[in-house]
Design a protein around this motif. Structure first.
Motif, short mmCIF file in Angstrom:
data_model
loop_
_atom_site.label_atom_id
_atom_site.label_comp_id
_atom_site.label_asym_id
_atom_site.label_seq_id
_atom_site.Cartn_x
_atom_site.Cartn_y
_atom_site.Cartn_z
N ASN A 114 0.82 -1.21 0.00
CA ASN A 114 0.00 0.00 0.00
C ASN A 114 0.86 1.27 0.00
O ASN A 114 0.53 2.24 -0.67
N CYS A 117 2.48 1.24 -3.72
CA CYS A 117 1.62 1.21 -4.91
C CYS A 117 0.25 1.85 -4.70
O CYS A 117 -0.46 2.10 -5.67
N GLY A 118 -0.17 2.05 -3.47
CA GLY A 118 -1.50 2.58 -3.20
C GLY A 118 -2.45 1.48 -2.77
O GLY A 118 -2.04 0.36 -2.43
N ASP A 119 -3.75 1.79 -2.80
CA ASP A 119 -4.77 0.85 -2.36
C ASP A 119 -5.04 -0.16 -3.46
O ASP A 119 -5.51 0.20 -4.54
N GLY A 120 -4.74 -1.41 -3.21
CA GLY A 120 -4.96 -2.43 -4.21
C GLY A 120 -4.46 -3.78 -3.74
O GLY A 120 -4.14 -3.96 -2.57
N PRO A 153 -5.07 -1.91 -8.75
CA PRO A 153 -5.57 -0.88 -7.83
C PRO A 153 -7.08 -0.99 -7.64
O PRO A 153 -7.81 -1.37 -8.56
N HIS A 154 -7.52 -0.71 -6.43
CA HIS A 154 -8.97 -0.59 -6.20
C HIS A 154 -9.40 0.73 -6.82
O HIS A 154 -8.67 1.73 -6.76
#
Length: 165
Positions: A114, A117-120, A153-154
């Motif tokens: 997270n 890469c972020g939310d995913g 990613p979400h």
């Protein structure tokens, strides 16, 4: 109409037994076969456990590498497999320890994913698995598992992007 192999766990177990027997008759390891097939060793093993689909481009190479696989079984291997998880397999000590390792490191892995890469999530569909045995500093065998999965990613679910009628 689906073949018997999809109708019951027994049919799949019989298929896997035949495939493993044909592999063992060659005397080759999954890693040796993977080099002949141009696949990762994990994917090659998945083919023999009917957890991955044999693609048309690999059929002839597999026939040559493992001549004991029957035409009928080769045809079944080319169908979409019934992937799954057998609850009893967790009782096998190695699989239990692998599960334990993922659970132990899971939150840390998620946190780093997270942050970077972020939310995913990591895709298990677009994933490459490769296993290697290496030598440790004291000469002991060590096992390296590499899972190379695509980051998914979400997405924010905007109504204007909803394509459902």
């Amino acid at each position: 109409m689906p073949s018997k192999v999809y109708a019951s766990p027994t049919g799949k177990a019989e298929l896997v037994s035949r495939l493993i027997s044909a592999k063992e008759a060659t005397g080759k390891t999954f890693t040796q076969l993977s080099k002949e097939l141009g696949l990762t060793n994990a994917y090659t093993a998945q083919l023999f456990y009917n957890q991955a689909q044999l693609k048309p481009a690999t059929v002839q190479t597999l026939k040559k590498a493992v001549p004991g696989i029957t035409e009928e079984d080769m045809a079944i291997m080319q169908r979409c497999p019934m992937r799954g998880f057998r609850p009893d397999i967790i009782q096998e000590p190695h699989i239990y320890r692998m599960t334990e390792a993922v659970l132990h490191y899971g939150e840390a892995i998620k946190a780093i994913l997270n942050e970077e890469c972020g939310d995913g999530i990591m895709s298990a569909i677009d994933m490459y698995g490769d296993l290697k045995v290496i030598e440790g500093k004291q000469g002991e065998k060590r096992f390296v598992i590499q899972l190379n999965g695509k980051f998914l990613p979400h997405v924010e679910q905007l109504e204007e992007n909803n394509t459902a009628p």
